[in-house]
Design a protein around this motif. Structure first.
Motif, PDB file in Angstrom:
ATOM      1  N   PHE A   2       5.859  14.819   7.867  1.00 45.80           N
ATOM      2  CA  PHE A   2       4.938  14.574   6.758  1.00 45.80           C
ATOM      3  C   PHE A   2       4.298  15.889   6.293  1.00 45.80           C
ATOM      4  CE2 PHE A   2       0.686  13.721   5.074  1.00 45.80           C
ATOM      5  CZ  PHE A   2       1.016  12.870   4.025  1.00 45.80           C
ATOM      6  N   ASN A   3       4.202  16.047   4.951  1.00 42.89           N
ATOM      7  CA  ASN A   3       3.642  17.260   4.358  1.00 42.89           C
ATOM      8  C   ASN A   3       2.351  16.914   3.610  1.00 42.89           C
ATOM      9  OD1 ASN A   3       3.035  19.577   2.860  1.00 42.89           O
ATOM     10  ND2 ASN A   3       5.186  20.091   2.554  1.00 42.89           N
ATOM     11  N   PRO A   4       1.202  17.234   4.174  1.00 47.42           N
ATOM     12  CA  PRO A   4      -0.069  16.881   3.541  1.00 47.42           C
ATOM     13  C   PRO A   4      -0.281  17.559   2.180  1.00 47.42           C
ATOM     14  CG  PRO A   4      -0.440  18.379   5.379  1.00 47.42           C
ATOM     15  CD  PRO A   4       0.981  17.936   5.461  1.00 47.42           C
ATOM     16  N   MET A   5       0.299  18.755   1.996  1.00 50.93           N
ATOM     17  CA  MET A   5       0.153  19.440   0.715  1.00 50.93           C
ATOM     18  C   MET A   5       0.738  18.605  -0.417  1.00 50.93           C
ATOM     19  SD  MET A   5       1.599  23.153  -0.577  1.00 50.93           S
ATOM     20  CE  MET A   5       0.420  24.121   0.372  1.00 50.93           C
ATOM     21  N   ARG A   6       1.834  17.939  -0.144  1.00 52.49           N
ATOM     22  CA  ARG A   6       2.470  17.131  -1.185  1.00 52.49           C
ATOM     23  C   ARG A   6       1.626  15.905  -1.533  1.00 52.49           C
ATOM     24  NH1 ARG A   6       8.494  17.183  -2.642  1.00 52.49           N
ATOM     25  NH2 ARG A   6       8.984  19.398  -2.402  1.00 52.49           N
ATOM     26  N   LEU A   7       0.906  15.399  -0.584  1.00 50.66           N
ATOM     27  CA  LEU A   7      -0.005  14.297  -0.877  1.00 50.66           C
ATOM     28  C   LEU A   7      -1.084  14.764  -1.849  1.00 50.66           C
ATOM     29  CD1 LEU A   7      -1.298  11.548  -0.608  1.00 50.66           C
ATOM     30  CD2 LEU A   7      -2.300  12.277   1.578  1.00 50.66           C
ATOM     31  N   ALA A   8      -1.615  15.941  -1.618  1.00 46.71           N
ATOM     32  CA  ALA A   8      -2.643  16.486  -2.504  1.00 46.71           C
ATOM     33  C   ALA A   8      -2.086  16.703  -3.912  1.00 46.71           C
ATOM     34  CB  ALA A   8      -3.184  17.796  -1.945  1.00 46.71           C
ATOM     35  N   GLU A  46       3.359   2.911   7.570  1.00 40.53           N
ATOM     36  CA  GLU A  46       2.804   1.871   6.701  1.00 40.53           C
ATOM     37  C   GLU A  46       1.697   2.432   5.813  1.00 40.53           C
ATOM     38  OE1 GLU A  46       3.031   1.725   9.951  1.00 40.53           O
ATOM     39  OE2 GLU A  46       4.585   0.200  10.336  1.00 40.53           O
ATOM     40  N   THR A  47       0.928   3.366   6.352  1.00 42.70           N
ATOM     41  CA  THR A  47      -0.154   3.982   5.577  1.00 42.70           C
ATOM     42  C   THR A  47       0.412   4.831   4.451  1.00 42.70           C
ATOM     43  OG1 THR A  47      -1.581   4.058   7.540  1.00 42.70           O
ATOM     44  CG2 THR A  47      -2.165   5.493   5.697  1.00 42.70           C
ATOM     45  N   ILE A  48       1.424   5.635   4.736  1.00 41.63           N
ATOM     46  CA  ILE A  48       2.045   6.485   3.716  1.00 41.63           C
ATOM     47  C   ILE A  48       2.728   5.627   2.665  1.00 41.63           C
ATOM     48  CG2 ILE A  48       3.728   8.300   3.280  1.00 41.63           C
ATOM     49  CD1 ILE A  48       1.127   9.100   4.789  1.00 41.63           C
ATOM     50  N   ALA A  49       3.326   4.527   3.088  1.00 43.92           N
ATOM     51  CA  ALA A  49       3.978   3.628   2.134  1.00 43.92           C
ATOM     52  C   ALA A  49       2.955   3.042   1.161  1.00 43.92           C
ATOM     53  CB  ALA A  49       4.708   2.513   2.878  1.00 43.92           C
ATOM     54  N   ALA A  50       1.782   2.695   1.678  1.00 43.48           N
ATOM     55  CA  ALA A  50       0.731   2.134   0.832  1.00 43.48           C
ATOM     56  C   ALA A  50       0.213   3.181  -0.155  1.00 43.48           C
ATOM     57  CB  ALA A  50      -0.414   1.610   1.699  1.00 43.48           C
ATOM     58  N   ILE A  51       0.034   4.402   0.326  1.00 41.08           N
ATOM     59  CA  ILE A  51      -0.437   5.496  -0.535  1.00 41.08           C
ATOM     60  C   ILE A  51       0.611   5.812  -1.607  1.00 41.08           C
ATOM     61  CG2 ILE A  51      -0.943   7.976  -0.580  1.00 41.08           C
ATOM     62  CD1 ILE A  51      -2.195   7.612   2.223  1.00 41.08           C
ATOM     63  N   ALA A  52       1.871   5.854  -1.194  1.00 44.76           N
ATOM     64  CA  ALA A  52       2.956   6.156  -2.132  1.00 44.76           C
ATOM     65  C   ALA A  52       3.042   5.094  -3.222  1.00 44.76           C
ATOM     66  CB  ALA A  52       4.279   6.251  -1.382  1.00 44.76           C
ATOM     67  N   LYS A  53       2.820   3.855  -2.858  1.00 42.55           N
ATOM     68  CA  LYS A  53       2.880   2.761  -3.835  1.00 42.55           C
ATOM     69  C   LYS A  53       1.793   2.921  -4.893  1.00 42.55           C
ATOM     70  CE  LYS A  53       2.980  -2.267  -4.255  1.00 42.55           C
ATOM     71  NZ  LYS A  53       2.924  -3.563  -3.517  1.00 42.55           N
ATOM     72  N   VAL A  54       0.595   3.273  -4.454  1.00 41.09           N
ATOM     73  CA  VAL A  54      -0.515   3.446  -5.397  1.00 41.09           C
ATOM     74  C   VAL A  54      -0.234   4.620  -6.331  1.00 41.09           C
ATOM     75  CG1 VAL A  54      -2.952   4.051  -5.625  1.00 41.09           C
ATOM     76  CG2 VAL A  54      -2.225   2.435  -3.856  1.00 41.09           C
ATOM     77  N   TYR A  57       4.848   7.235  -6.306  1.00 38.81           N
ATOM     78  CA  TYR A  57       5.741   8.315  -5.890  1.00 38.81           C
ATOM     79  C   TYR A  57       6.642   7.804  -4.775  1.00 38.81           C
ATOM     80  CZ  TYR A  57       4.093  12.558  -8.264  1.00 38.81           C
ATOM     81  OH  TYR A  57       3.830  13.527  -9.204  1.00 38.81           O
ATOM     82  N   PRO A  58       7.906   8.246  -4.713  1.00 36.40           N
ATOM     83  CA  PRO A  58       8.777   7.860  -3.598  1.00 36.40           C
ATOM     84  C   PRO A  58       8.201   8.372  -2.275  1.00 36.40           C
ATOM     85  CG  PRO A  58      10.054   8.831  -5.383  1.00 36.40           C
ATOM     86  CD  PRO A  58       8.617   9.094  -5.692  1.00 36.40           C
ATOM     87  N   VAL A  59       8.356   7.617  -1.238  1.00 33.29           N
ATOM     88  CA  VAL A  59       7.864   8.034   0.083  1.00 33.29           C
ATOM     89  C   VAL A  59       8.472   9.373   0.481  1.00 33.29           C
ATOM     90  CG1 VAL A  59       7.888   7.478   2.548  1.00 33.29           C
ATOM     91  CG2 VAL A  59       7.345   5.695   0.881  1.00 33.29           C
ATOM     92  N   GLY A  60       9.748   9.563   0.124  1.00 30.98           N
ATOM     93  CA  GLY A  60      10.437  10.791   0.505  1.00 30.98           C
ATOM     94  C   GLY A  60       9.779  12.051  -0.037  1.00 30.98           C
ATOM     95  N   PHE A  61       9.036  11.940  -1.121  1.00 31.07           N
ATOM     96  CA  PHE A  61       8.371  13.104  -1.706  1.00 31.07           C
ATOM     97  C   PHE A  61       7.427  13.751  -0.704  1.00 31.07           C
ATOM     98  CE2 PHE A  61       4.674  14.926  -3.910  1.00 31.07           C
ATOM     99  CZ  PHE A  61       5.293  15.846  -4.751  1.00 31.07           C
ATOM    100  N   PRO A 326       9.140  10.524  -8.958  1.00 33.85           N
ATOM    101  CA  PRO A 326       9.213   9.329  -9.802  1.00 33.85           C
ATOM    102  C   PRO A 326       9.857   9.705 -11.132  1.00 33.85           C
ATOM    103  CG  PRO A 326       6.968  10.159  -9.725  1.00 33.85           C
ATOM    104  CD  PRO A 326       7.752  10.958  -8.729  1.00 33.85           C
ATOM    105  N   PRO A 327      10.686   8.850 -11.717  1.00 36.43           N
ATOM    106  CA  PRO A 327      11.343   9.171 -12.999  1.00 36.43           C
ATOM    107  C   PRO A 327      10.368   9.555 -14.100  1.00 36.43           C
ATOM    108  CG  PRO A 327      12.370   7.250 -12.006  1.00 36.43           C
ATOM    109  CD  PRO A 327      11.145   7.555 -11.184  1.00 36.43           C
ATOM    110  N   ASP A 328       9.161   9.004 -14.065  1.00 40.73           N
ATOM    111  CA  ASP A 328       8.207   9.315 -15.131  1.00 40.73           C
ATOM    112  C   ASP A 328       7.779  10.780 -15.107  1.00 40.73           C
ATOM    113  OD1 ASP A 328       6.422   8.407 -12.758  1.00 40.73           O
ATOM    114  OD2 ASP A 328       4.965   9.267 -14.150  1.00 40.73           O
ATOM    115  N   GLU A 329       7.884  11.437 -13.960  1.00 38.66           N
ATOM    116  CA  GLU A 329       7.530  12.849 -13.905  1.00 38.66           C
ATOM    117  C   GLU A 329       8.584  13.705 -14.601  1.00 38.66           C
ATOM    118  OE1 GLU A 329       4.881  14.109 -13.480  1.00 38.66           O
ATOM    119  OE2 GLU A 329       3.778  13.473 -11.712  1.00 38.66           O
TER     120      GLU A 329
END
Length: 355
Positions: A2-8, A46-54, A57-61, A326-329
């Motif tokens: 997991f890369n926290p920078m990408r979450l930011a 499960e936490t990352i999946a929930a954050i990604a859904k909101v 963004y794909p979880v893989g990002f 995500p395709p929208d990006e």
């Protein structure tokens, strides 16, 4: 890992606070903060999946390498004082994502090399003339500003921000220059923005300017680059009315207000007449709705890139999947750059070679 920078990056791109994201993802703000700061090195899937859904963004990002950092001080924001912190951070995050797409494309295609000059010691008008001379376009009008920049190695992306506070920005990344344009604006104003950012790239590289009024210098460069004084005088020797300006502005592809300003600076309009023209332009709403607006310019480079990829069965959605975006990006980075593409000006490449 997991890369926290990408979450930011994703959170800032979506203009969400940690509090808001935590609420929508149904996790505590403390938990989210620990994840984003890297204190929690292996967050629950499960936490990352929930954050990604909101964030959509794909979880893989969130499990790829760092996105290259883009700092405010490295960027020439036109309206920095008017932008909110969220708008600024979203634009910077968009720039970092554009770097990912640019790197992916550069691995597969031979993109034009950078052909800009370091003109920090020149006046804006002299710099505009020097660059025109270097590119061999003399005092002729520039039919396609976007494609000209691309041919000279400038990577052009869309900001896709429907917000007047986020005009445009530019930056250098090593030896590669980037320009980000707000494509919700009129074609004429986007052309001027592109020339304005070109001015920053050649006059103020990496904050090298000795002047405190860099925005005015970039405006002066843009005016001189788009409308060389000798060409203006040769085709508009005397200004008598707004209708004359509206008819004449097509030659240079600038707004009627910009042409009025250029005519005034060239001594073709008296001070009192210029003030009267400005009042008329405002009264007729031409500052927000350009009269006889031209068709939006298109990107020759991106058009050729995606046509080539399409022939290999690679759609924009598949490119997004390859980058875990995500395709929208992808759409946001190219939005408004698929308009009319005219014949390239002298010196522009007519083909793009795959690596």
């Amino acid at each position: 890992m997991f890369n926290p920078m990408r979450l930011a990056v994703a959170r800032k791109r979506r203009q969400m606070t940690k509090k808001t994201l935590a609420e929508f993802a149904k996790v505590s703000q403390v938990t989210l903060t620990r994840i984003e700061t890297g204190s929690t090195t292996e967050p629950e899937p499960e936490t990352i999946a929930a954050i990604a859904k909101v964030l959509a963004y794909p979880v893989g990002f969130f499990y790829e390498d760092d996105c290259e950092e883009l700092k405010t001080e490295s960027v020439s924001f036109r309206s920095l004082s008017a932008m909110t912190a969220r708008q600024r951070e979203s634009a910077l995050a968009g720039g970092r994502i554009a770097f990912l797409l640019d790197d992916w494309v550069a691995e597969r295609f031979n993109l034009p090399a950078t052909d800009l000059l370091d003109l920090r010691d020149e006046t804006p008008a002299a710099a505009a003339a020097a660059l025109r001379n270097h590119w061999g376009i003399g005092s002729k009008p520039v039919p396609q500003m976007t494609s000209l920049l691309e041919a000279k190695g400038v990577r052009v992306f869309s900001l896709s921000e429907d917000n007047k506070n986020v005009d445009a920005f530019s930056c250098w990344r090593g030896v590669t220059p980037y320009v980000f344009l707000n494509t919700f604006k009129s074609a004429e104003r986007s052309r001027f923005d592109a020339a304005h950012e070109l001015g920053h790239l050649v006059l103020h590289r990496h904050g090298a300017s000795k002047s405190h009024d860099v925005e005015r210098e970039a405006d002066q460069f843009a005016a001189a680059f788009l409308v060389p004084k000798e060409d203006l005088i040769g085709h508009l020797p005397k200004v008598v009315s707004i209708s004359q300006l509206i008819a004449a502005k097509e030659r240079w592809g600038i707004s009627v207000s910009a042409l009025a300003r250029n005519a005034f600076e060239a001594g073709l309009v008296s001070d009192w007449h210029y003030r009267d023209l400005c009042k008329t332009i405002s009264a007729m709403g031409y500052r927000s709705h350009e009269p006889n607006s031209r068709k939006r310019e298109g990107s020759l480079l991106w058009k050729k890139v995606f046509e080539s990829l399409w022939k290999d069965g690679m759609t924009k959605d598949l490119v997004a999947r390859a980058l875990h975006l995500p395709p929208d990006e992808i759409e946001a980075m190219l939005d408004g750059l698929y308009g009319e593409v005219r014949a390239p000006v002298q010196g522009q490449p007519t083909a793009l070679r795959s690596v």
